[in-house]
Design an enzyme around this catalytic site. Sequence first.
Site, PDB file in Angstrom:
ATOM      1  N   SER A   8      11.560-105.415   9.415  1.00  0.00           N
ATOM      2  CA  SER A   8      11.789-105.003  10.812  1.00  0.00           C
ATOM      3  C   SER A   8      13.236-104.830  11.230  1.00  0.00           C
ATOM      4  O   SER A   8      14.154-105.365  10.623  1.00  0.00           O
ATOM      5  CB  SER A   8      11.155-106.018  11.746  1.00  0.00           C
ATOM      6  OG  SER A   8       9.786-105.863  11.713  1.00  0.00           O
TER       7      SER A   8
ATOM      8  N   TRP B  27       2.092-102.567  11.577  1.00  0.00           N
ATOM      9  CA  TRP B  27       2.336-103.860  12.227  1.00  0.00           C
ATOM     10  C   TRP B  27       3.635-103.800  13.021  1.00  0.00           C
ATOM     11  O   TRP B  27       3.718-102.925  13.921  1.00  0.00           O
ATOM     12  CB  TRP B  27       2.133-105.037  11.262  1.00  0.00           C
ATOM     13  CG  TRP B  27       3.045-105.257  10.105  1.00  0.00           C
ATOM     14  CD1 TRP B  27       3.990-106.231   9.970  1.00  0.00           C
ATOM     15  CD2 TRP B  27       3.070-104.528   8.863  1.00  0.00           C
ATOM     16  NE1 TRP B  27       4.597-106.145   8.743  1.00  0.00           N
ATOM     17  CE2 TRP B  27       4.059-105.120   8.047  1.00  0.00           C
ATOM     18  CE3 TRP B  27       2.389-103.424   8.371  1.00  0.00           C
ATOM     19  CZ2 TRP B  27       4.369-104.650   6.767  1.00  0.00           C
ATOM     20  CZ3 TRP B  27       2.689-102.955   7.100  1.00  0.00           C
ATOM     21  CH2 TRP B  27       3.666-103.570   6.316  1.00  0.00           C
ATOM     22  N   ASP B  28       4.641-104.620  12.772  1.00  0.00           N
ATOM     23  CA  ASP B  28       5.811-104.701  13.663  1.00  0.00           C
ATOM     24  C   ASP B  28       6.260-103.315  14.152  1.00  0.00           C
ATOM     25  O   ASP B  28       6.571-102.441  13.328  1.00  0.00           O
ATOM     26  CB  ASP B  28       7.001-105.324  12.932  1.00  0.00           C
ATOM     27  CG  ASP B  28       6.780-106.768  12.518  1.00  0.00           C
ATOM     28  OD1 ASP B  28       5.625-107.217  12.510  1.00  0.00           O
ATOM     29  OD2 ASP B  28       7.765-107.440  12.181  1.00  0.00           O
TER      30      ASP B  28
ATOM     31  N   GLU C 167      11.389-115.177  15.059  1.00  0.00           N
ATOM     32  CA  GLU C 167      11.447-113.831  14.497  1.00  0.00           C
ATOM     33  C   GLU C 167      11.639-112.757  15.569  1.00  0.00           C
ATOM     34  O   GLU C 167      11.330-112.951  16.738  1.00  0.00           O
ATOM     35  CB  GLU C 167      10.132-113.537  13.770  1.00  0.00           C
ATOM     36  CG  GLU C 167       9.691-114.675  12.868  1.00  0.00           C
ATOM     37  CD  GLU C 167       8.775-114.206  11.772  1.00  0.00           C
ATOM     38  OE1 GLU C 167       9.297-113.915  10.697  1.00  0.00           O
ATOM     39  OE2 GLU C 167       7.555-114.108  12.003  1.00  0.00           O
TER      40      GLU C 167
ATOM     41  N   ARG D  18      16.648-111.763   8.897  1.00  0.00           N
ATOM     42  CA  ARG D  18      16.038-110.448   9.126  1.00  0.00           C
ATOM     43  C   ARG D  18      15.956-110.078  10.608  1.00  0.00           C
ATOM     44  O   ARG D  18      16.352-110.841  11.481  1.00  0.00           O
ATOM     45  CB  ARG D  18      14.643-110.415   8.509  1.00  0.00           C
ATOM     46  CG  ARG D  18      13.706-111.540   8.910  1.00  0.00           C
ATOM     47  CD  ARG D  18      12.414-111.396   8.110  1.00  0.00           C
ATOM     48  NE  ARG D  18      11.384-112.336   8.504  1.00  0.00           N
ATOM     49  CZ  ARG D  18      11.039-113.409   7.795  1.00  0.00           C
ATOM     50  NH1 ARG D  18      11.651-113.684   6.662  1.00  0.00           N
ATOM     51  NH2 ARG D  18      10.090-114.204   8.228  1.00  0.00           N
ATOM     52  N   ASP D  19      15.405-108.904  10.855  1.00  0.00           N
ATOM     53  CA  ASP D  19      15.004-108.416  12.180  1.00  0.00           C
ATOM     54  C   ASP D  19      16.178-108.178  13.148  1.00  0.00           C
ATOM     55  O   ASP D  19      16.204-108.731  14.261  1.00  0.00           O
ATOM     56  CB  ASP D  19      13.977-109.368  12.828  1.00  0.00           C
ATOM     57  CG  ASP D  19      12.744-109.605  11.962  1.00  0.00           C
ATOM     58  OD1 ASP D  19      12.577-108.881  10.953  1.00  0.00           O
ATOM     59  OD2 ASP D  19      11.954-110.504  12.289  1.00  0.00           O
TER      60      ASP D  19
HETATM   61  C1  FRU Z   1       7.017-110.357  11.695  1.00  0.00           C
HETATM   62  C2  FRU Z   1       7.680-110.282  10.347  1.00  0.00           C
HETATM   63  C3  FRU Z   1       9.143-109.946  10.487  1.00  0.00           C
HETATM   64  C4  FRU Z   1       9.438-109.229   9.199  1.00  0.00           C
HETATM   65  C5  FRU Z   1       8.138-108.510   8.921  1.00  0.00           C
HETATM   66  C6  FRU Z   1       7.789-108.374   7.482  1.00  0.00           C
HETATM   67  O1  FRU Z   1       5.689-109.953  11.699  1.00  0.00           O
HETATM   68  O2  FRU Z   1       7.509-111.475   9.637  1.00  0.00           O
HETATM   69  O3  FRU Z   1       9.959-111.072  10.669  1.00  0.00           O
HETATM   70  O4  FRU Z   1      10.524-108.357   9.349  1.00  0.00           O
HETATM   71  O5  FRU Z   1       7.126-109.221   9.579  1.00  0.00           O
HETATM   72  O6  FRU Z   1       6.558-107.744   7.310  1.00  0.00           O
END
Ligand code: FRU
Length: 482
Positions: free
Chosen positions: A152, A74-75, A329, A235-236
């Site tokens: 992320s 994913w991310d 995010e 986060r991120d």
């Molecule tokens: C976005 C998210 C990010 C986080 C990650 C966790 O898809 O929610 O904010 O870091 O996925 O899986």
Amino acid sequence: PAPTPGFPLPSLHTQQAFDPAADFTSKWTRADAKQIMAQSNTNVTPGQNSMSPNVTMPEIPKDFPAMNDDVWVWDTWSLTDENANQISYKGWDVIFALVADRHAGYGFDQRHWNARIGYFFRKTNADPAKDKWNYGGHLFLPNTSIGNTEWSGSTRLMQGNKINVFYTATTFYDVAERNAGGGGIAPDAVIAKALGNIHATKDGVTFDGFQHTKLLEPDGKLYQNKAQNPGFAFRDPYTFSDPAHPGKTFMVFEGNTGGTRGSYKCKQEDLGYRPGDPHAETVNQVNSTTGAWYQTANVGLAVADNKDLTKWTFLPPILSANCVNDQTERPQIFIQNENGKNKYYLFTISHQFTYADGMRGPDGVYGFVGDGVRSDYQPVNNSGLALGSPTDLNMPANAPEGPDPRQNGRQFQAYSHYVQPGGLVQSFIDNVDGVRGGSLSPTVKMNFKGGVTQVDRSFGQNGLGPFGYLPTNVRVGGEGLY
Ligand code: FRU
């Protein structure tokens, strides 16, 4: 713009820049976000897309290929420099992604509790339509990162063969929670980095020598912490340099407004209506008849105190979405020259289900433009919505794990959009008409200028480029292309 009957006008934003350390936070207001519905078509056949094609991601085919059979992906983000350039390292393109084991007995929706950072590489001169990304495995050795789950971040090539991986170190305390997906003891989250080495040979790319450092924990003042809200977001991290402030390194990240959950009171500036607007809500109305004060997303800013990027200081958030949305995010800053002037685009992803009472918008990427990193940001397209999954906004919102059958089957087709040089937008596939994803979407192209975004439907096939297309635009070493 002329107002849509029944809707307020968007807030006025000057785009004026402030010092990065100034106490000014731009507001994505209720008046702004209401333009999403103002611009949505109320007359579509139920279950179609009600948004303008300019802000709608083209439909992903149901028979999309899996990028990897062993891990969900994913991310995703690229190896970059401090100016968001995507680096080819000694002839290889390298990307980083959250991954989770497809065969460990938990489902796709439990991926967050089992997330690790993985990496993929591919020859820089590969054919993106045919050549697969090679999976390199987990980036860090088991049990070496800070926390027990890796969320992320971003990865920067430093001097020589050093890389800095900025990431979210999330720690779950409850094994049952990890397996069941939520409901247990709230996790901790800190922003961390790992400095390590990248190696390239003719066979591919490897990494070693990572040293992990904790960088930031939410302070409870500017940025909400776990004691204030078990569901806090912190986060991120995404780091960058700003030509207006040479020698400094900044970081944007996802946060929430500091304070105990539920104690926030919506303010006039969060509503942002123009004086005398007949469709304005009053502060009292919003605070007494809605639960909108529970939604308090922000985009945080921090500045590095040393060249090693191991010490950071919080600055006030650059954007807040109080009483509008609870999650902004994976923020990114993208600087683009327009008519001889640097324009700063802030992109951030958000969901349908995190909108506040009275607000509605699709899963997708949102954008804001201003004259500096900290500025009175103007939401793109007057609403903030830059690119969303096809959605009938006249139908109820719900979550990817249980979509309403009357909705557009592609309302959750993609998420975690990441804007690359040239307006190429990467995302991952979540749910295409009932088929769950866990693989990268076809890359799409979003042209943006003057605060207006538009999907380029001449790109690829009807606007869909190759799956997982994250090309590099700057080459470091490897002139002979290994
Ligand atoms: C976005 C998210 C990010 C986080 C990650 C966790 O898809 O929610 O904010 O870091 O996925 O899986």
